[in-house]
Design a protein around this motif. Structure first.
Motif, PDB file in Angstrom:
ATOM      1  N   GLY A 247       0.813  -1.226   0.000  1.00 44.20           N
ATOM      2  CA  GLY A 247       0.000   0.000   0.000  1.00 44.20           C
ATOM      3  C   GLY A 247       0.830   1.252   0.000  1.00 44.20           C
ATOM      4  O   GLY A 247       0.328   2.337   0.330  1.00 44.20           O
TER       5      GLY A 247
ATOM      6  N   THR B  58      -0.531   4.212  -1.934  1.00 41.95           N
ATOM      7  CA  THR B  58      -1.886   4.682  -1.620  1.00 41.95           C
ATOM      8  C   THR B  58      -1.898   6.151  -1.270  1.00 41.95           C
ATOM      9  O   THR B  58      -2.653   6.952  -1.829  1.00 41.95           O
ATOM     10  CB  THR B  58      -2.479   3.859  -0.474  1.00 41.95           C
ATOM     11  OG1 THR B  58      -2.577   2.497  -0.882  1.00 41.95           O
ATOM     12  CG2 THR B  58      -3.855   4.386  -0.105  1.00 41.95           C
ATOM     13  N   TRP B  59      -1.046   6.506  -0.291  1.00 44.19           N
ATOM     14  CA  TRP B  59      -1.007   7.907   0.142  1.00 44.19           C
ATOM     15  C   TRP B  59      -0.496   8.806  -0.975  1.00 44.19           C
ATOM     16  O   TRP B  59      -1.005   9.903  -1.185  1.00 44.19           O
ATOM     17  CB  TRP B  59      -0.115   8.053   1.370  1.00 44.19           C
ATOM     18  CG  TRP B  59      -0.722   7.474   2.604  1.00 44.19           C
ATOM     19  CD1 TRP B  59      -0.382   6.313   3.240  1.00 44.19           C
ATOM     20  CD2 TRP B  59      -1.799   8.041   3.339  1.00 44.19           C
ATOM     21  NE1 TRP B  59      -1.181   6.118   4.320  1.00 44.19           N
ATOM     22  CE2 TRP B  59      -2.067   7.159   4.420  1.00 44.19           C
ATOM     23  CE3 TRP B  59      -2.581   9.174   3.195  1.00 44.19           C
ATOM     24  CZ2 TRP B  59      -3.062   7.395   5.347  1.00 44.19           C
ATOM     25  CZ3 TRP B  59      -3.573   9.416   4.115  1.00 44.19           C
ATOM     26  CH2 TRP B  59      -3.823   8.540   5.184  1.00 44.19           C
TER      27      TRP B  59
ATOM     28  N   ASN C 114      -0.720   8.413  -4.265  1.00 44.90           N
ATOM     29  CA  ASN C 114      -1.745   8.611  -5.303  1.00 44.90           C
ATOM     30  C   ASN C 114      -2.842   9.555  -4.831  1.00 44.90           C
ATOM     31  O   ASN C 114      -3.348  10.382  -5.589  1.00 44.90           O
ATOM     32  CB  ASN C 114      -2.342   7.268  -5.700  1.00 44.90           C
ATOM     33  CG  ASN C 114      -1.358   6.407  -6.459  1.00 44.90           C
ATOM     34  OD1 ASN C 114      -0.361   6.903  -6.994  1.00 44.90           O
ATOM     35  ND2 ASN C 114      -1.616   5.106  -6.491  1.00 44.90           N
TER      36      ASN C 114
ATOM     37  N   TRP D 189      -5.142  -0.142   1.755  1.00 41.84           N
ATOM     38  CA  TRP D 189      -4.995  -0.304   0.313  1.00 41.84           C
ATOM     39  C   TRP D 189      -5.835  -1.443  -0.250  1.00 41.84           C
ATOM     40  O   TRP D 189      -6.090  -1.499  -1.458  1.00 41.84           O
ATOM     41  CB  TRP D 189      -3.528  -0.532  -0.031  1.00 41.84           C
ATOM     42  CG  TRP D 189      -2.932  -1.760   0.621  1.00 41.84           C
ATOM     43  CD1 TRP D 189      -2.359  -1.835   1.842  1.00 41.84           C
ATOM     44  CD2 TRP D 189      -2.879  -3.086   0.067  1.00 41.84           C
ATOM     45  NE1 TRP D 189      -1.938  -3.119   2.109  1.00 41.84           N
ATOM     46  CE2 TRP D 189      -2.252  -3.903   1.022  1.00 41.84           C
ATOM     47  CE3 TRP D 189      -3.298  -3.647  -1.136  1.00 41.84           C
ATOM     48  CZ2 TRP D 189      -2.033  -5.262   0.811  1.00 41.84           C
ATOM     49  CZ3 TRP D 189      -3.068  -4.990  -1.353  1.00 41.84           C
ATOM     50  CH2 TRP D 189      -2.448  -5.797  -0.381  1.00 41.84           C
TER      51      TRP D 189
ATOM     52  N   ASN E 170      -8.727  -0.156  -2.019  1.00 44.94           N
ATOM     53  CA  ASN E 170      -8.386   0.416  -3.317  1.00 44.94           C
ATOM     54  C   ASN E 170      -8.252  -0.674  -4.382  1.00 44.94           C
ATOM     55  O   ASN E 170      -8.544  -0.432  -5.561  1.00 44.94           O
ATOM     56  CB  ASN E 170      -7.082   1.201  -3.205  1.00 44.94           C
ATOM     57  CG  ASN E 170      -6.838   2.089  -4.414  1.00 44.94           C
ATOM     58  OD1 ASN E 170      -7.728   2.781  -4.877  1.00 44.94           O
ATOM     59  ND2 ASN E 170      -5.614   2.054  -4.928  1.00 44.94           N
ATOM     60  N   ARG E 171      -7.849  -1.854  -3.967  1.00 40.46           N
ATOM     61  CA  ARG E 171      -7.702  -2.975  -4.909  1.00 40.46           C
ATOM     62  C   ARG E 171      -9.026  -3.702  -5.150  1.00 40.46           C
ATOM     63  O   ARG E 171      -9.078  -4.634  -5.946  1.00 40.46           O
ATOM     64  CB  ARG E 171      -6.670  -3.964  -4.375  1.00 40.46           C
ATOM     65  CG  ARG E 171      -5.274  -3.392  -4.196  1.00 40.46           C
ATOM     66  CD  ARG E 171      -4.550  -3.243  -5.510  1.00 40.46           C
ATOM     67  NE  ARG E 171      -3.207  -2.706  -5.312  1.00 40.46           N
ATOM     68  CZ  ARG E 171      -2.137  -3.452  -5.072  1.00 40.46           C
ATOM     69  NH1 ARG E 171      -2.258  -4.764  -4.980  1.00 40.46           N
ATOM     70  NH2 ARG E 171      -0.960  -2.888  -4.923  1.00 40.46           N
TER      71      ARG E 171
ATOM     72  N   GLN F 215     -11.997   4.005   0.409  1.00 35.17           N
ATOM     73  CA  GLN F 215     -10.655   4.332   0.883  1.00 35.17           C
ATOM     74  C   GLN F 215     -10.251   5.761   0.573  1.00 35.17           C
ATOM     75  O   GLN F 215      -9.833   6.513   1.453  1.00 35.17           O
ATOM     76  CB  GLN F 215      -9.641   3.360   0.266  1.00 35.17           C
ATOM     77  CG  GLN F 215      -8.208   3.674   0.645  1.00 35.17           C
ATOM     78  CD  GLN F 215      -7.274   3.528  -0.546  1.00 35.17           C
ATOM     79  OE1 GLN F 215      -7.744   3.444  -1.682  1.00 35.17           O
ATOM     80  NE2 GLN F 215      -5.993   3.525  -0.297  1.00 35.17           N
TER      81      GLN F 215
END
Length: 680
Positions: free
Chosen positions: A289, A292-293, A295, A480, A483-484, A492
């Motif tokens: 992940g 994640t932050w 993006n 994350w 997100n997937r 998320q």
């Protein structure tokens, strides 16, 4: 009774014209040939042609109709200044009595009220409505009693009679007003925005008014006073102190003798926004992940992101010469000592102590939080280890203590009972129907608010305020998975966006806030809180009157109330420890933007009807009768135009040439012509 000769030809007019030409040609031919009966033949032709034209006499019985005069009395707000209302009422009564005493004249007395939604004086619109109810052919005059400050003078309206304007007010009147020429709806926090103000004096201004005091107040704070020039543009640089709505009030104290102070105040409501949000993201080690932050923050064009991932800790010894490394050295001193206060948010993503950030640096981060900064810790197994950030100087500001247990089991994140009231987690899409996470760090919440829970109700997301700053702890590194799309995923990006913006103190995400929105003279008051109940909201109006209003629950953590403001201006609201201010309506309504009586606004409309503009302070004018098209006003008098309208009660028609008479006359003339010519 009136009589009119009408023609109803038996033949179409073109054919009748041809027949007439032929008859005239025959008469001319007889004259040329010397026939003595040519005149009698012409008379016979004339009788026949007249009969073909079908003449008849129409008689009407008519009843005369009265003339109508419309008297419009302006009762808008500006008419209540000084003695204008008394002037107007007295003159209206006098004129009404004079018109009523005239023969063959009717009076229609109407009033012009305040326009809806600050529309100003709608005189022409009121006259249009009155004319629509009366026959135009009977309108003999229109008389308006007003201060002349009409806001619909350009309304296209065809006036059928002279329009007269009788001005209220005095020639000695004067007034002062405050204008704000440019006021942007948004401004960047901390950066100056230039407002242009102007103080104007109008009317018979007394001597010695070159300077005027100006009071400036922000959000209802005690005002600061400045002396400024009258009649000149003032460039005022202003910096907004905080995000969200900022209410700036400019006031010029009332001067002796001016008409009103209603146009001496200007209320400006500007939203403070951040220019660029500077975020420092420190990733302790690469993981699934890790992006994640990055993006999330890079998707926001208003965020300046500085991101470092620690790929080579100091304890790593692999024999590679430092000069041959392609990695960028972590500028720890520059970021965590020299420029730490330039960042709005610092995120530690699975970071653990490795000797990269000495205790001095982390102690400075704790100081940064207490002074108003924001730190978010996205915890992984590192937070439960001996190298946890909790076991550093940052532990003094952490809202929870790790138990050293890492729970490796599937669970579904849920919003806690308190979290259902918190703006960060309330109303998240598809709440409760989210995919599961697979890891959670067991922590013991010691401060702040637990807004999300995980395994067996254990704290998952904790938000806390530390003095002037804010700290958030997310006790899992598996966000994350949403997100997937694992097991359907979850909100998320929305959750992390709200979380980041709450930490950066965005006003719409404050959990304890009192806000109000205005629509005209109404305000909707909203109280966001984590408490179950709230006290009544205390409202103080511009005149100092205090009203207490009970608030009703509109949703989890939200209470609302509606209030109708009795006047325009600045209102102060208080609910417990929360306070705010709001401005209702324009500080200077349209009725008070310009208050000096004038005939200039309606001058063109009055001149086009040959009416006049007269001042009531010079006396009520006399009323005269004038012919249509002549000047209808003069010194001390105004005119109305009689229309001579009537109503037809009966109509009778009678033929002028009955058939027997036509036959008798035509045959008589023809026989006479034959006898005269035969005798020759």
């Amino acid at each position: 009774m009136t009589g009119t000769v009408l023609f109803d030809p038996l033949l179409p007019w073109p054919i009748l014209a041809v027949v007439t030409a032929l008859a005239m040609a025959g008469v001319v031919l007889a004259l040329i040939r010397g026939l003595n009966g040519w005149a009698l033949r012409g008379m016979a032709a004339l009788v026949v042609l007249a009969a073909l034209a079908g003449p008849s006499l129409q008689q009407e019985d008519r009843a005369p109709l009265t003339d109508i005069v419309i008297l419009a009395e302006d009762q808008s707000a500006s008419q209540r200044l000084n003695d204008r209302s008394d002037q107007t009422t007295s003159a209206a009564d006098t004129i009404a009595a004079a018109l009523t005493a005239r023969e063959n004249t009717e009076l229609r007395r109407i009033t012009v009220p305040d326009g809806e939604e600050d529309a100003g004086t709608r005189l022409m619109n009121t006259l249009s409505d009155a004319l629509a109810e009366e026959p135009r052919a009977r309108i003999a005059g229109l008389i308006a009693l007003s201060d002349g400050r009409v806001h619909d003078a350009d309304l296209p309206l065809d006036l059928p009679a002279p329009l007269h304007l009788l001005l209220s007010g005095r020639e000695t009147d004067w007034d002062r007003r405050l204008l704000v020429k440019n006021a942007p709806a948004f401004a960047i926090i901390g950066e100056p925005v230039t407002l242009t103000l102007r103080i104007e004096d109008m009317g018979a201004v007394p001597a010695g008014t070159g300077l005027a005091p100006l009071d400036i107040s922000v959000d209802g704070a005690p005002p600061q006073r400045f002396n400024v020039e009258v009649g000149e543009d003032i460039e005022l640089p202003l910096s907004l102190p905080h995000g969200g709505r900022n209410v700036i009030q400019f006031t010029v104290p009332e001067a002796d003798g001016e008409l009103t102070d209603r146009n001496n105040t200007a209320l400006i409501q500007m939203n403070g926004v951040r220019d660029r949000l500077r975020v420092l993201l420190v990733s302790g080690e690469p993981h699934a992940g890790g992006r994640t932050w990055r993006n999330l923050l890079k998707s926001d064009s208003s965020v300046d992101l500085v991101h470092f991932t620690i790929l080579r800790p100091p304890e790593k010894q692999d024999g590679v010469p430092v000069g041959e490394l392609s990695l960028i050295a972590f500028p720890t001193r520059e970021l965590f000592l020299e420029k730490i206060d330039d960042f709005d948010l610092i995120i530690f993503d699975r970071y653990k102590r490795r000797g990269i950030l000495p205790a001095l640096y982390l102690d400075n981060v704790a100081r940064y939080i207490r002074d108003g900064g924001a730190v978010l810790v996205a915890a992984g197994p590192d937070f439960a280890s001996a190298d946890s950030l909790y076991r550093s100087p940052l532990g003094s500001v952490m809202p929870a203590q790790p138990s050293a247990r890492v729970l490796e089991e599937a669970y579904r994140p849920t919003v806690s009972e308190l979290g259902q009231k918190h703006p960060v987690t309330t109303g998240l899409p598809e709440a409760g129907d989210w995919g599961r996470w697979l890891r959670q760090i067991e922590v013991d919440a010691q401060a702040g608010n637990v807004v999300m829970e995980g395994v067996d109700g254990r704290p998952l997301l904790i938000l806390d305020r530390v003095e002037e700053g804010r700290v958030a702890l997310l006790a899992s590194d598996h966000a994350w998975l949403w997100n997937r799309g694992y097991e359907g995923g979850g909100p998320q990006l929305e959750l992390l966006r709200r979380l980041a913006h709450w930490m950066m103190k965005e006003p719409e995400l404050e959990e304890e806030a009192l806000t109000a929105t205005a629509t005209g003279q109404s305000m909707r008051i909203e109280r966001r809180t984590l408490s179950d109940t709230v006290p009544p909201v205390v409202i103080t109006d511009p005149s100092g009157n205090v009203v207490e209003l009970e608030m009703t629950e509109a949703g989890p953590g939200r209470f609302e109330a509606l209030h109708e403001g009795p006047e325009i201006g600045l209102y102060r609201l208080q609910n417990g420890d929360a306070e705010t201010v709001i401005g209702l309506g324009p500080a200077a309504p349209k009725e008070f933007e310009a208050t000096i009586a004038t005939g200039d606004v309606l001058a063109q409309r009055v001149e086009s009807t040959r009416g006049g503009v007269l001042r009531l302070e010079e006396g009520t004018p006399r009323i005269r009768t004038v012919r249509e098209g002549r000047p209808a006003a003069g010194r001390g008098w105004i005119g109305i135009t009689p229309r001579g309208a009537y109503e037809t009660q009966d109509v009778r028609q009678m033929g002028l040439l009955p058939p027997w008479l036509v036959l008798l006359l035509a045959s008589g003339f023809i026989i006479g012509a034959w006898l005269r010519e035969g005798r020759r």
